[in-house]
Each structure stands twice: as structure tokens, then as C-alpha cells.
Scaffold this motif. Sequence first.
Motif, PDB file in Angstrom:
ATOM      1  N   GLU A  72       0.932  -1.290   0.139  1.00  0.00           N
ATOM      2  CA  GLU A  72      -0.065   0.066  -0.027  1.00  0.00           C
ATOM      3  C   GLU A  72       0.856   1.301   0.085  1.00  0.00           C
ATOM      4  O   GLU A  72       0.349   2.391  -0.216  1.00  0.00           O
ATOM      5  N   ALA A  73       2.182   1.259   0.030  1.00  0.00           N
ATOM      6  CA  ALA A  73       3.113   2.186   0.092  1.00  0.00           C
ATOM      7  C   ALA A  73       2.988   3.087  -1.082  1.00  0.00           C
ATOM      8  O   ALA A  73       2.969   2.669  -2.247  1.00  0.00           O
ATOM      9  N   ALA A  74       3.245   4.378  -1.111  1.00  0.00           N
ATOM     10  CA  ALA A  74       3.581   5.141  -2.276  1.00  0.00           C
ATOM     11  C   ALA A  74       4.610   6.303  -1.876  1.00  0.00           C
ATOM     12  O   ALA A  74       5.099   6.326  -0.862  1.00  0.00           O
ATOM     13  N   GLY A  75       5.107   6.513  -2.951  1.00  0.00           N
ATOM     14  CA  GLY A  75       6.510   7.560  -2.850  1.00  0.00           C
ATOM     15  C   GLY A  75       7.777   6.932  -2.594  1.00  0.00           C
ATOM     16  O   GLY A  75       7.703   5.658  -3.057  1.00  0.00           O
ATOM     17  N   SER A  76       8.591   7.320  -2.385  1.00  0.00           N
ATOM     18  CA  SER A  76      10.062   6.823  -2.293  1.00  0.00           C
ATOM     19  C   SER A  76      10.732   7.486  -1.280  1.00  0.00           C
ATOM     20  O   SER A  76      10.424   8.449  -0.773  1.00  0.00           O
ATOM     21  N   SER A  77      11.944   6.644  -0.784  1.00  0.00           N
ATOM     22  CA  SER A  77      12.696   7.182   0.218  1.00  0.00           C
ATOM     23  C   SER A  77      14.052   7.020  -0.082  1.00  0.00           C
ATOM     24  O   SER A  77      14.512   6.008  -0.720  1.00  0.00           O
ATOM     25  N   GLY A  78      14.947   8.032   0.252  1.00  0.00           N
ATOM     26  CA  GLY A  78      16.497   8.008   0.083  1.00  0.00           C
ATOM     27  C   GLY A  78      17.074   7.660   1.097  1.00  0.00           C
ATOM     28  O   GLY A  78      16.686   7.203   2.266  1.00  0.00           O
ATOM     29  N   GLY A  79      18.452   7.857   1.093  1.00  0.00           N
ATOM     30  CA  GLY A  79      19.237   7.688   2.297  1.00  0.00           C
ATOM     31  C   GLY A  79      19.767   6.176   2.479  1.00  0.00           C
ATOM     32  O   GLY A  79      20.241   5.989   3.620  1.00  0.00           O
ATOM     33  N   PHE A  80      19.436   5.194   1.365  1.00  0.00           N
ATOM     34  CA  PHE A  80      20.079   3.804   1.617  1.00  0.00           C
ATOM     35  C   PHE A  80      21.571   3.830   1.181  1.00  0.00           C
ATOM     36  O   PHE A  80      21.844   3.651   0.119  1.00  0.00           O
ATOM     37  N   VAL A  81      22.459   3.920   2.152  1.00  0.00           N
ATOM     38  CA  VAL A  81      23.634   3.853   1.819  1.00  0.00           C
ATOM     39  C   VAL A  81      24.525   2.648   1.863  1.00  0.00           C
ATOM     40  O   VAL A  81      24.370   2.050   2.799  1.00  0.00           O
ATOM     41  N   LEU A  82      24.926   2.419   0.512  1.00  0.00           N
ATOM     42  CA  LEU A  82      25.620   1.137   0.284  1.00  0.00           C
ATOM     43  C   LEU A  82      27.062   1.336   1.099  1.00  0.00           C
ATOM     44  O   LEU A  82      27.802   2.270   1.401  1.00  0.00           O
ATOM     45  N   ALA A  83      27.753   0.064   1.363  1.00  0.00           N
ATOM     46  CA  ALA A  83      29.357  -0.033   1.776  1.00  0.00           C
ATOM     47  C   ALA A  83      29.903   0.573   1.002  1.00  0.00           C
ATOM     48  O   ALA A  83      31.051   1.166   1.570  1.00  0.00           O
ATOM     49  N   ASN A  84      29.682   0.790  -0.497  1.00  0.00           N
ATOM     50  CA  ASN A  84      30.876   1.614  -1.142  1.00  0.00           C
ATOM     51  C   ASN A  84      30.383   3.076  -1.385  1.00  0.00           C
ATOM     52  O   ASN A  84      31.065   3.790  -2.077  1.00  0.00           O
TER      53      ASN A  84
END
Length: 124
Positions: A72-84
Motif C-alpha cells: 500500500e506504500a506510495a512515494g519513495s525514500s532515499g538515504g540507503f547508503v551502500l558499503a561502497n
Amino acid sequence: MIESWTLDDGTAPASPAAVLALLRERIADGQLETLLTSSRGRSLAVITNTERAMVMLLDDESDPGEHAVTLEAAGSSGGFVLANGQNDEYPDKDTVPLTEALRIISHILAAGAPPADAAWSIDR
């Protein structure tokens, strides 16, 4: 044989609760990407922005896998920082709240599969 899991740093916690404790510590320390590898060769990848998490389960390196979703979610979110250092953004429907992610991870570690009531997408 019971499937056992090892974190990407070589740590082999004794229980799902110990894995969750280590995940919480890593997140608090700013390590937002964690990969666990099972004794059966499967991978459980977790990437978080501390509020939501992408939880992916893969059978092997070439497997497109499956992942937890919030239908049911809409939109998006950032800040998913990968190990690299790469900073990703994901649709919210392809991630789950962090508390739900930890519940799902705990169940996968204990039972080998996501809980029956978790929304899940098969990407194969």
C-alpha cells in the motif's frame, strides 16, 4: 542440518536474536548495508536508511531473488547508503519499516523463509 548464517564481516552469531542485536549495532554505527550468507549458499541482504529497509533473499549470486514489500506504500525514500558509499533511493513499496524488516529477518533466520503474513515479491 539447520541452516546457519554468517555476517559479511565473518561474524557467526549463535541465534537470530544475536543477529538482530548486531544489525542494530551496525545501523547505529552508520553501517546501513549488511549481507548474511547461509551454510546453504543463500544470501540475505539488508539495506536501510534507519527508517525503512530493503530485505532481499537470494538463492545464489545469479538469482534475482525475492524481497519484502509494502503493497500500500506510495512515494519513495532515499538515504540507503551502500558499503561502497553509493546513496540509493527506493520506492517505498519495495521496502518495509525497519521494525518489520527485523521481524522478517528474525523469521528467515529461524525458519528459513519469511513469515506467512509478510508481503513478499518473487523477482525470479
